[in-house]
Design a protein around this motif. Structure first.
Motif, PDB file in Angstrom:
ATOM      1  N   ILE A  17       1.143  -1.042   0.173  1.00 25.24           N
ATOM      2  CA  ILE A  17      -0.375   0.603   0.013  1.00 25.24           C
ATOM      3  C   ILE A  17       1.175   0.955  -0.528  1.00 25.24           C
ATOM      4  O   ILE A  17       0.336   2.370  -0.257  1.00 25.24           O
ATOM      5  N   THR A  18       2.165   0.875   0.430  1.00 21.09           N
ATOM      6  CA  THR A  18       2.947   2.422   0.555  1.00 21.09           C
ATOM      7  C   THR A  18       3.685   2.065  -0.494  1.00 21.09           C
ATOM      8  O   THR A  18       4.065   3.802  -0.774  1.00 21.09           O
ATOM      9  N   GLN A  19       3.377   2.385  -1.579  1.00 24.12           N
ATOM     10  CA  GLN A  19       4.531   1.755  -2.556  1.00 24.12           C
ATOM     11  C   GLN A  19       3.299   2.054  -4.366  1.00 24.12           C
ATOM     12  O   GLN A  19       3.590   2.204  -5.122  1.00 24.12           O
ATOM     13  N   ASN A  20       2.078   1.561  -4.005  1.00 23.09           N
ATOM     14  CA  ASN A  20       1.162   1.534  -5.505  1.00 23.09           C
ATOM     15  C   ASN A  20      -0.135   2.212  -4.562  1.00 23.09           C
ATOM     16  O   ASN A  20      -0.582   1.551  -3.729  1.00 23.09           O
ATOM     17  N   PRO A  21      -0.871   3.148  -4.675  1.00 22.40           N
ATOM     18  CA  PRO A  21      -0.262   4.468  -5.830  1.00 22.40           C
ATOM     19  C   PRO A  21       1.357   5.004  -5.152  1.00 22.40           C
ATOM     20  O   PRO A  21       1.846   4.753  -3.610  1.00 22.40           O
ATOM     21  N   PRO A  22       1.928   4.704  -5.632  1.00 22.66           N
ATOM     22  CA  PRO A  22       3.695   4.821  -6.353  1.00 22.66           C
ATOM     23  C   PRO A  22       4.434   6.587  -5.281  1.00 22.66           C
ATOM     24  O   PRO A  22       5.311   6.313  -4.538  1.00 22.66           O
ATOM     25  N   SER A  23       3.180   7.197  -5.136  1.00 22.18           N
ATOM     26  CA  SER A  23       3.745   8.233  -4.741  1.00 22.18           C
ATOM     27  C   SER A  23       1.604   9.353  -3.296  1.00 22.18           C
ATOM     28  O   SER A  23       1.059   8.412  -4.264  1.00 22.18           O
ATOM     29  N   THR A  80       3.704   7.150   4.486  1.00 22.35           N
ATOM     30  CA  THR A  80       2.929   7.182   3.672  1.00 22.35           C
ATOM     31  C   THR A  80       1.473   6.002   4.265  1.00 22.35           C
ATOM     32  O   THR A  80       0.706   6.287   4.409  1.00 22.35           O
ATOM     33  N   LEU A  81       2.514   5.016   5.149  1.00 22.25           N
ATOM     34  CA  LEU A  81       1.101   4.031   5.858  1.00 22.25           C
ATOM     35  C   LEU A  81       0.051   4.981   6.677  1.00 22.25           C
ATOM     36  O   LEU A  81      -1.438   4.618   6.996  1.00 22.25           O
ATOM     37  N   SER A  82       0.695   6.128   7.306  1.00 22.03           N
ATOM     38  CA  SER A  82      -0.560   6.613   8.350  1.00 22.03           C
ATOM     39  C   SER A  82      -1.436   7.052   8.277  1.00 22.03           C
ATOM     40  O   SER A  82      -2.943   7.211   8.039  1.00 22.03           O
ATOM     41  N   VAL A  83      -1.603   7.730   6.084  1.00 21.21           N
ATOM     42  CA  VAL A  83      -2.437   8.638   5.795  1.00 21.21           C
ATOM     43  C   VAL A  83      -3.498   7.754   4.775  1.00 21.21           C
ATOM     44  O   VAL A  83      -4.567   7.984   4.426  1.00 21.21           O
ATOM     45  N   ARG A  84      -2.779   6.433   4.248  1.00 20.45           N
ATOM     46  CA  ARG A  84      -3.321   5.454   3.596  1.00 20.45           C
ATOM     47  C   ARG A  84      -4.386   4.681   5.248  1.00 20.45           C
ATOM     48  O   ARG A  84      -5.287   3.798   4.491  1.00 20.45           O
ATOM     49  N   LEU A  85      -3.862   4.235   6.230  1.00 22.34           N
ATOM     50  CA  LEU A  85      -4.297   2.814   6.631  1.00 22.34           C
ATOM     51  C   LEU A  85      -5.591   3.547   7.066  1.00 22.34           C
ATOM     52  O   LEU A  85      -6.464   2.556   7.274  1.00 22.34           O
ATOM     53  N   PRO A  86      -6.249   4.997   7.527  1.00 24.36           N
ATOM     54  CA  PRO A  86      -7.574   4.860   7.889  1.00 24.36           C
ATOM     55  C   PRO A  86      -8.366   4.372   6.714  1.00 24.36           C
ATOM     56  O   PRO A  86      -9.414   4.315   7.512  1.00 24.36           O
ATOM     57  N   SER A  87      -8.078   4.909   5.675  1.00 22.68           N
ATOM     58  CA  SER A  87      -9.133   4.517   4.058  1.00 22.68           C
ATOM     59  C   SER A  87      -9.661   3.078   4.111  1.00 22.68           C
ATOM     60  O   SER A  87     -10.516   3.045   3.961  1.00 22.68           O
ATOM     61  N   VAL A  88      -8.235   2.864   4.532  1.00 25.77           N
ATOM     62  CA  VAL A  88      -8.491   0.957   4.861  1.00 25.77           C
ATOM     63  C   VAL A  88      -9.568   0.875   5.844  1.00 25.77           C
ATOM     64  O   VAL A  88     -10.490  -0.340   5.583  1.00 25.77           O
ATOM     65  N   ILE A 126      -9.633   1.883  -5.744  1.00 25.95           N
ATOM     66  CA  ILE A 126      -8.973   2.288  -5.671  1.00 25.95           C
ATOM     67  C   ILE A 126      -9.008   3.315  -4.422  1.00 25.95           C
ATOM     68  O   ILE A 126      -8.113   3.792  -3.580  1.00 25.95           O
ATOM     69  N   PHE A 127     -10.480   4.002  -4.001  1.00 24.10           N
ATOM     70  CA  PHE A 127     -10.098   4.905  -3.351  1.00 24.10           C
ATOM     71  C   PHE A 127      -9.489   4.148  -2.065  1.00 24.10           C
ATOM     72  O   PHE A 127      -9.164   4.877  -1.340  1.00 24.10           O
ATOM     73  N   SER A 128     -10.039   2.871  -1.604  1.00 21.98           N
ATOM     74  CA  SER A 128      -9.568   2.553  -0.073  1.00 21.98           C
ATOM     75  C   SER A 128      -8.016   2.341  -0.001  1.00 21.98           C
ATOM     76  O   SER A 128      -8.068   1.555   1.017  1.00 21.98           O
TER      77      SER A 128
END
Length: 217
Positions: A17-23, A80-88, A126-128
């Protein structure tokens, strides 16, 4: 079967999840920075104390997802993980709510099929996997619908429905269109529903309406 669906869902969301999306997208970066700023002194990047609307790039982001990221950044750091994990997490709870709503409306087979379709839906994939506010809004919106379906058992769930819809209201802007419509429709259905004292109905509807309008102000 539901556990397998959840396991599949988590694997497809958390894998790399931290690599894809790549940034980070610029919105993700903005959310992450404001969340980190709140952790430091309770203020956003514009020095506003615990705001309900984050100025960010000038479009005024809603607070629920930013404060959620603040919680993950507190434990996982600024990454990156911190900002994307809540979405998951929000999308996982949305999947479970889809199952519970479909089970209550139909049956277990339909509920499992609904959860599976939800898990493999391309837009959700995509969104999650990115730090999008939409996932928080969707989860609280579905939670509101679920609480409404329980009002025939316990009228107090009507008040919890209103609270859930308010949180969706402060999660993603699209729900500022949907929520008032659903509140009016569900309020009317609740009012004519049999088996609940009219006094109880009126107290809950009026208190819910007052709470909602206070939040609007």
């Amino acid at each position: 079967i539901l556990c397998l669906i959840i396991a599949f869902f988590l694997f497809t969301r958390l894998f790399r999840i931290t690599q894809n999306p790549p940034s980070l997208y610029w919105d993700e970066a903005s959310i992450s920075y404001n969340a980190y700023s709140v952790i430091q002194d309770g203020r956003d990047e514009w020095n506003n104390l615990l705001p309900l609307h984050f100025r960010a790039f000038g479009e005024f982001k809603l607070p629920v997802y930013i404060y959620s990221v603040a919680a993950t950044e507190k434990f996982l750091g600024l990454n990156t993980l911190s900002v994307r994990l809540p979405s998951v997490i929000y999308s996982l709870f949305s999947l479970i709510l889809i199952y519970l709503i479909a089970e209550r409306l139909f049956d277990k087979k339909t509920a499992l099929f609904s959860a599976l379709i939800f898990a493999i839906t391309p837009w959700l994939f995509i969104f999650s996997r990115a730090g999008y506010e939409a996932m928080a809004g969707l989860m609280f919106f579905l939670l509101g619908i679920f609480f409404f379906l329980l009002t025939d058992k316990k009228p107090l769930y009507f008040f919890l429905m209103v609270l859930s819809f308010i949180l969706s209201f402060y999660s993603y802007n699209s729900f500022r269109i949907f929520v008032p419509i659903f509140l009016v429709v569900f309020g009317l259905i609740f009012l004519i529903r049999k088996g609940i004292k009219i006094k109880t109905k009126l107290i809950l509807i009026i208190s819910g309406a007052v709470l909602f309008f206070v939040v609007l102000i």
